[in-house]
Design a protein around this motif. Structure first.
Motif, PDB file in Angstrom:
ATOM      1  N   ALA A 225       1.946   5.567   2.297  1.00 25.48           N
ATOM      2  CA  ALA A 225       1.229   5.348   1.040  1.00 25.48           C
ATOM      3  C   ALA A 225       0.373   4.106   1.202  1.00 25.48           C
ATOM      4  CB  ALA A 225       2.213   5.162  -0.111  1.00 25.48           C
ATOM      5  N   SER A 226      -0.937   4.278   1.083  1.00 28.35           N
ATOM      6  CA  SER A 226      -1.870   3.163   1.175  1.00 28.35           C
ATOM      7  C   SER A 226      -2.378   2.863  -0.235  1.00 28.35           C
ATOM      8  CB  SER A 226      -3.034   3.518   2.109  1.00 28.35           C
ATOM      9  OG  SER A 226      -3.917   2.435   2.267  1.00 28.35           O
ATOM     10  N   ILE A 227      -1.979   1.720  -0.775  1.00 29.61           N
ATOM     11  CA  ILE A 227      -2.233   1.380  -2.172  1.00 29.61           C
ATOM     12  C   ILE A 227      -3.316   0.309  -2.259  1.00 29.61           C
ATOM     13  CG2 ILE A 227      -1.184   0.563  -4.319  1.00 29.61           C
ATOM     14  CD1 ILE A 227       1.525   1.433  -3.194  1.00 29.61           C
ATOM     15  N   VAL A 228      -4.325   0.563  -3.111  1.00 30.44           N
ATOM     16  CA  VAL A 228      -5.366  -0.429  -3.387  1.00 30.44           C
ATOM     17  C   VAL A 228      -4.901  -1.283  -4.548  1.00 30.44           C
ATOM     18  CG1 VAL A 228      -7.760  -0.785  -4.062  1.00 30.44           C
ATOM     19  CG2 VAL A 228      -7.176   1.100  -2.537  1.00 30.44           C
ATOM     20  N   LEU A 229      -4.914  -2.615  -4.342  1.00 30.65           N
ATOM     21  CA  LEU A 229      -4.391  -3.555  -5.332  1.00 30.65           C
ATOM     22  C   LEU A 229      -5.499  -4.449  -5.867  1.00 30.65           C
ATOM     23  CD1 LEU A 229      -1.319  -4.678  -3.230  1.00 30.65           C
ATOM     24  CD2 LEU A 229      -1.241  -3.111  -5.174  1.00 30.65           C
ATOM     25  N   ASP A 230      -5.424  -4.723  -7.167  1.00 27.79           N
ATOM     26  CA  ASP A 230      -6.332  -5.687  -7.799  1.00 27.79           C
ATOM     27  C   ASP A 230      -5.584  -7.023  -7.856  1.00 27.79           C
ATOM     28  OD1 ASP A 230      -8.487  -6.721  -9.022  1.00 27.79           O
ATOM     29  OD2 ASP A 230      -8.502  -5.366 -10.737  1.00 27.79           O
TER      30      ASP A 230
END
Length: 253
Positions: free
Chosen positions: A162-167
């Motif tokens: 799982a590759s998660i984009v984070l703010d």
């Protein structure tokens, strides 16, 4: 606010693993259908099909192919967007003509916004919840953590990720970069990965050379693979199980 990406290894149960493969296959077939639609429309009618044309057809498409109703709509739009980007790269001369993909060459799918999934983690392990699929345990540690914005599900070498984009908050970014002396100069190189100095101390971090260290083993396995029956698509000859086994070991290396 800045965007950062964190990748976690997924550990699905057998039932969830089967569902992940099923969803991956549906996205692959949608990708191929979108490519076929563009090719056929241009060859037979001389009309180019845009991303918005295919996106607007999704509701009617799901009425015919009812299995796609259980998949998040924005995830389907992301797959169509992938087709559009492939054609844009071709027209700009940055890539080859888009081809139909086999399941081996279709790694996964995307959730472009925070719908259809939930991440229950603070950056250190946790679990992932996917709509219509279930909960999946995940392992890993993110250097920085923030508000999850988007997600890519990737299948590589028999494993799920799982590759998660984070703010990430700007204050967290600044605090992660603070040093005792204030400034550190870094130079990236080939012989040494990083050379750094803070005005008082100097240091070298050697390059890991992963490929060179594994090159001898890769050559041995490649030689063993040549002795096995390889796939021949023109003769409709399938690869032997031994060839697939060695190929899997090479991919992992």
């Amino acid at each position: 606010m800045a965007l950062r990406r964190a990748t976690f290894r997924l550990y699905p149960t057998k039932k969830v693993n089967d569902l992940l493969h099923y969803h991956r296959r549906l996205h692959k077939e949608l990708y191929n259908a979108a490519v076929s639609n563009r090719i056929t429309s241009y060859k037979k009618f001389g009309k180019s099909v845009s991303y918005f044309d295919q996106q607007n057809c999704l509701p009617d498409f799901k009425e015919v192919w009812t299995e796609y109703k259980q998949i998040n709509s924005q995830s389907l739009q992301s797959t169509l967007k992938r087709v559009d980007l492939a054609f844009q790269r071709f027209f700009k001369g940055l890539g080859g003509y888009p081809k139909f993909k086999s399941i081996r060459r279709y790694s996964g799918w995307s959730y472009p916004s925070f719908t259809g999934w939930k991440c229950h983690s603070t950056g250190d392990n946790g679990y992932l919840e996917l709509a219509k699929i279930g909960s999946i345990q995940m392992r890993g540690k993110s250097r920085l953590w923030g508000h999850p914005k988007a997600l890519d599900i990737v299948h590589r070498n028999g494993k799920w990720y799982a590759s998660i984009v984070l703010d990430v908050d700007d204050e967290m970014l600044r605090s992660s970069r603070k040093t005792d002396s204030g400034v550190v100069a870094i130079d990236l190189g080939c012989n040494d990965a990083i050379a750094w100095t803070n005005g008082e101390e100097n240091g070298l971090i050697s390059a890991p050379r992963f490929f060179r260290n594994a090159e001898k083993k890769i050559k041995q396995l490649s030689k063993a693979k040549r002795r096995k029956r390889s796939p021949n698509y023109k003769k409709r000859q399938k690869a032997s199980r031994r060839w697939k086994k060695v190929q899997s070991r090479i991919s992992k290396l």
